[in-house]
Design an enzyme around this catalytic site. Structure first.
Site, PDB file in Angstrom:
ATOM      1  N   ASP A 153       0.867  -1.170   0.000  1.00 11.95           N
ATOM      2  CA  ASP A 153       0.000   0.000   0.000  1.00 11.95           C
ATOM      3  C   ASP A 153       0.908   1.225   0.000  1.00 11.95           C
ATOM      4  OD1 ASP A 153      -2.373   1.508   0.167  1.00 11.95           O
ATOM      5  OD2 ASP A 153      -2.187   1.634   2.344  1.00 11.95           O
ATOM      6  N   ASN A 210      -1.473  12.804  -3.871  1.00  7.66           N
ATOM      7  CA  ASN A 210      -2.373  13.067  -4.998  1.00  7.66           C
ATOM      8  C   ASN A 210      -3.040  14.436  -4.856  1.00  7.66           C
ATOM      9  OD1 ASN A 210      -3.211  11.986  -7.451  1.00  7.66           O
ATOM     10  ND2 ASN A 210      -5.057  11.086  -6.595  1.00  7.66           N
ATOM     11  N   ASP A 249      -0.806   9.666 -10.881  1.00  8.31           N
ATOM     12  CA  ASP A 249      -0.761   8.582 -11.876  1.00  8.31           C
ATOM     13  C   ASP A 249       0.670   8.210 -12.205  1.00  8.31           C
ATOM     14  OD1 ASP A 249      -3.505   8.599 -11.920  1.00  8.31           O
ATOM     15  OD2 ASP A 249      -3.682   9.568 -13.894  1.00  8.31           O
ATOM     16  N   GLU A 292      -4.264   2.470  -4.787  1.00  6.62           N
ATOM     17  CA  GLU A 292      -2.813   2.588  -4.594  1.00  6.62           C
ATOM     18  C   GLU A 292      -2.250   1.334  -3.932  1.00  6.62           C
ATOM     19  OE1 GLU A 292      -4.564   4.140  -0.786  1.00  6.62           O
ATOM     20  OE2 GLU A 292      -5.061   4.448  -2.869  1.00  6.62           O
TER      21      GLU A 292
END
Length: 177
Positions: A104, A112, A121, A148
């Site tokens: 993770d 983000n 991304d 993620e």
């Protein structure tokens, strides 16, 4: 009909030249039609083979596209679950070890939100590259498990090997940013 005309024009008696000419003409015409039908049938079979090969190639391409995550290019969750099922069954059958890394990306939401979705991304793509670069042995698969979250399936790996690989992945991923 042409063989009848030949028979009628050149025919003075029952089995003379006109009779035989008409029969020979009919035989040749029938043979030509048969040869053309065989040639056309063969060409249709060749086209059928080409279409079949093309369909198989498209099916393989579609299967690959269907098994890959669109963003990262590594296996998606569905492909991972299929591979996990297969390797789990193999492990039960053979008694061989099977390890799994679940990864993770820490603080990804904050990253983000701070740098934007394009940067997020790019981050996920870079992590996927690191994972794919470290899953190199036969049967090993790196996959995007969720947003993620990633998974690395490690057949024939004991916990010590899995731990060393996890540390190497963390080190490489940390160096990439």
């Amino acid at each position: 009909s042409s063989d009848l005309a030949l028979s009628g024009v050149l025919n003075a008696a029952r089995f003379d030249l006109g009779f035989y000419a008409g029969r020979i003409y009919g035989l040749i015409a029938t043979g030509c039609v048969l040869v053309m039908l065989v040639i056309e049938n063969g060409s249709l079979y060749l086209r059928l083979i080409d279409v079949h090969r093309s369909d198989r190639a498209r099916a393989v391409e579609l299967e690959q596209l269907n098994a890959a995550d669109a963003l990262t290019g590594i296996a998606n969750r569905r492909a991972f679950e299929q591979a996990l099922d297969q390797e789990w069954r193999r492990s039960l059958r053979t008694g061989m070890e099977l390890s799994l890394l679940l990864i993770d990306v820490d603080c990804f939401k904050l990253y983000n939100d701070t740098y934007g979705h394009v940067a997020g991304d790019h981050c996920l793509q870079r992590v996927a590259q690191v994972l794919a670069g470290n899953a190199r042995r036969a049967g090993e698969i790196a996959a995007r498990y969720g947003g993620e979250e990633f998974a690395v399936l490690l057949p024939l790996s004991d916990p010590g090997e899995a731990l060393r690989l996890a540390e190497r992945i963390c080190s490489e991923a940390g160096a990439a940013f």
